[in-house]
Design a protein around this motif. Structure first.
Motif, PDB file in Angstrom:
ATOM      1  N   VAL A  33       0.832  -1.202   0.000  1.00  0.00           N
ATOM      2  CA  VAL A  33       0.000   0.000   0.000  1.00  0.00           C
ATOM      3  C   VAL A  33       0.870   1.257   0.000  1.00  0.00           C
ATOM      4  N   THR A  34       1.977   1.249   0.748  1.00  0.00           N
ATOM      5  CA  THR A  34       2.836   2.438   0.767  1.00  0.00           C
ATOM      6  C   THR A  34       3.461   2.708  -0.598  1.00  0.00           C
ATOM      7  N   VAL A  35       3.803   1.654  -1.334  1.00  0.00           N
ATOM      8  CA  VAL A  35       4.346   1.840  -2.682  1.00  0.00           C
ATOM      9  C   VAL A  35       3.265   2.423  -3.601  1.00  0.00           C
ATOM     10  N   LEU A  36       2.049   1.886  -3.529  1.00  0.00           N
ATOM     11  CA  LEU A  36       0.952   2.399  -4.353  1.00  0.00           C
ATOM     12  C   LEU A  36       0.610   3.841  -3.987  1.00  0.00           C
ATOM     13  N   LEU A  37       0.629   4.145  -2.694  1.00  0.00           N
ATOM     14  CA  LEU A  37       0.336   5.507  -2.248  1.00  0.00           C
ATOM     15  C   LEU A  37       1.419   6.485  -2.685  1.00  0.00           C
ATOM     16  N   ALA A  38       2.664   6.055  -2.685  1.00  0.00           N
ATOM     17  CA  ALA A  38       3.751   6.927  -3.136  1.00  0.00           C
ATOM     18  C   ALA A  38       3.532   7.340  -4.584  1.00  0.00           C
ATOM     19  N   GLU A  39       3.093   6.400  -5.415  1.00  0.00           N
ATOM     20  CA  GLU A  39       2.788   6.727  -6.816  1.00  0.00           C
ATOM     21  C   GLU A  39       1.633   7.717  -6.896  1.00  0.00           C
ATOM     22  N   LEU A  40       0.602   7.512  -6.080  1.00  0.00           N
ATOM     23  CA  LEU A  40      -0.551   8.414  -6.086  1.00  0.00           C
ATOM     24  C   LEU A  40      -0.177   9.797  -5.554  1.00  0.00           C
ATOM     25  N   LEU A  41       0.726   9.848  -4.594  1.00  0.00           N
ATOM     26  CA  LEU A  41       1.209  11.145  -4.081  1.00  0.00           C
ATOM     27  C   LEU A  41       1.975  11.904  -5.162  1.00  0.00           C
ATOM     28  N   GLU A  42       2.853  11.194  -5.862  1.00  0.00           N
ATOM     29  CA  GLU A  42       3.657  11.829  -6.912  1.00  0.00           C
ATOM     30  C   GLU A  42       2.784  12.376  -8.047  1.00  0.00           C
ATOM     31  N   SER A  43       1.704  11.673  -8.352  1.00  0.00           N
ATOM     32  CA  SER A  43       0.825  12.106  -9.435  1.00  0.00           C
ATOM     33  C   SER A  43      -0.200  13.141  -8.976  1.00  0.00           C
ATOM     34  N   GLY A  44      -0.253  13.426  -7.672  1.00  0.00           N
ATOM     35  CA  GLY A  44      -1.173  14.430  -7.162  1.00  0.00           C
ATOM     36  C   GLY A  44      -2.587  13.927  -6.941  1.00  0.00           C
ATOM     37  N   HIS A  45      -2.785  12.627  -6.965  1.00  0.00           N
ATOM     38  CA  HIS A  45      -4.127  12.072  -6.767  1.00  0.00           C
ATOM     39  C   HIS A  45      -4.540  12.026  -5.296  1.00  0.00           C
ATOM     40  N   VAL A  46      -3.560  11.953  -4.401  1.00  0.00           N
ATOM     41  CA  VAL A  46      -3.866  11.947  -2.971  1.00  0.00           C
ATOM     42  C   VAL A  46      -2.974  12.954  -2.255  1.00  0.00           C
ATOM     43  N   GLU A  47      -3.385  13.268  -1.053  1.00  0.00           N
ATOM     44  CA  GLU A  47      -2.615  14.168  -0.191  1.00  0.00           C
ATOM     45  C   GLU A  47      -2.342  13.431   1.113  1.00  0.00           C
ATOM     46  N   ALA A  48      -1.135  13.550   1.614  1.00  0.00           N
ATOM     47  CA  ALA A  48      -0.762  12.922   2.885  1.00  0.00           C
ATOM     48  C   ALA A  48      -0.758  13.987   3.968  1.00  0.00           C
ATOM     49  N   ARG A  49      -1.333  13.631   5.093  1.00  0.00           N
ATOM     50  CA  ARG A  49      -1.386  14.547   6.236  1.00  0.00           C
ATOM     51  C   ARG A  49      -0.825  13.832   7.460  1.00  0.00           C
ATOM     52  N   ALA A  50      -0.096  14.569   8.248  1.00  0.00           N
ATOM     53  CA  ALA A  50       0.423  13.998   9.489  1.00  0.00           C
ATOM     54  C   ALA A  50      -0.735  13.820  10.461  1.00  0.00           C
ATOM     55  N   PRO A  51      -0.701  12.777  11.265  1.00  0.00           N
ATOM     56  CA  PRO A  51      -1.761  12.613  12.265  1.00  0.00           C
ATOM     57  C   PRO A  51      -1.679  13.714  13.306  1.00  0.00           C
ATOM     58  N   ILE A  52      -2.745  13.880  14.060  1.00  0.00           N
ATOM     59  CA  ILE A  52      -2.771  14.903  15.107  1.00  0.00           C
ATOM     60  C   ILE A  52      -1.732  14.531  16.163  1.00  0.00           C
ATOM     61  N   PRO A  53      -0.799  15.436  16.440  1.00  0.00           N
ATOM     62  CA  PRO A  53       0.219  15.108  17.450  1.00  0.00           C
ATOM     63  C   PRO A  53      -0.409  14.953  18.829  1.00  0.00           C
ATOM     64  N   THR A  54       0.151  14.076  19.615  1.00  0.00           N
ATOM     65  CA  THR A  54      -0.367  13.798  20.953  1.00  0.00           C
ATOM     66  C   THR A  54      -0.367  15.056  21.818  1.00  0.00           C
ATOM     67  N   ALA A  55       0.624  15.906  21.646  1.00  0.00           N
ATOM     68  CA  ALA A  55       0.733  17.110  22.476  1.00  0.00           C
ATOM     69  C   ALA A  55      -0.431  18.064  22.255  1.00  0.00           C
ATOM     70  N   SER A  56      -1.064  18.049  21.083  1.00  0.00           N
ATOM     71  CA  SER A  56      -2.145  18.987  20.827  1.00  0.00           C
ATOM     72  C   SER A  56      -3.511  18.455  21.265  1.00  0.00           C
ATOM     73  N   LEU A  57      -3.558  17.216  21.732  1.00  0.00           N
ATOM     74  CA  LEU A  57      -4.804  16.671  22.244  1.00  0.00           C
ATOM     75  C   LEU A  57      -5.016  17.157  23.669  1.00  0.00           C
ATOM     76  N   PRO A  58      -6.278  17.272  24.097  1.00  0.00           N
ATOM     77  CA  PRO A  58      -6.543  17.726  25.470  1.00  0.00           C
ATOM     78  C   PRO A  58      -5.975  16.747  26.492  1.00  0.00           C
ATOM     79  N   ASP A  59      -5.655  17.271  27.643  1.00  0.00           N
ATOM     80  CA  ASP A  59      -5.121  16.477  28.742  1.00  0.00           C
ATOM     81  C   ASP A  59      -6.194  15.511  29.247  1.00  0.00           C
ATOM     82  N   VAL A  60      -5.837  14.261  29.435  1.00  0.00           N
ATOM     83  CA  VAL A  60      -6.783  13.236  29.883  1.00  0.00           C
ATOM     84  C   VAL A  60      -7.349  13.588  31.255  1.00  0.00           C
TER      85      VAL A  60
END
Length: 122
Positions: free
Chosen positions: A82-109
């Protein structure tokens, strides 16, 4: 002495190494984009007619952000493929990759638990 039984031809197995090799064009590592299992993927363009069916399936299911691990589960392919297929889709502009929400920005438990307890006491 020859065996009279016809030789059984091996079927194209869903997860067989030959199929996975063909899907990735023999590549085992994505070309540029480092993707991990929690990277979020979202579709930017619709599938084209010349795309591999697996890539088209990825584009159809990523209307809202999904992690690489979730995509792997939905399309029934190993994360490495899947990562190889996604890399091709990223290069062609078909998908966008976003970083997950960092733990530090989540509210305190502890804060959330205190708010929950306060609401329950009302």
């Amino acid at each position: 002495m020859t065996d009279s039984k016809p030789k059984k031809r091996r079927n194209w197995e869903e997860g067989g190494p030959e199929r996975l090799y063909v899907l990735t064009s023999g590549r085992s590592v994505p070309s540029e984009a480092p993707l991990d299992m929690v990277t979020l993927i979202v579709t930017r363009n619709r599938p084209g007619s010349s795309m591999q069916p697996e890539q088209a399936a990825i584009l159809r299911i990523c209307d809202y952000p999904l992690s690489v691990a979730e995509i792997s589960a939905y399309v029934h392919l190993p994360v490495s493929v899947v990562t190889v297929l996604l890399a091709e889709l990223l290069e062609s502009g078909h998908v966008e990759a976003r970083a997950p929400i960092p733990t530090a920005s989540l509210p305190d438990v502890e804060l959330l638990e205190a708010v929950m307890n306060g609401l329950q006491n009302l």
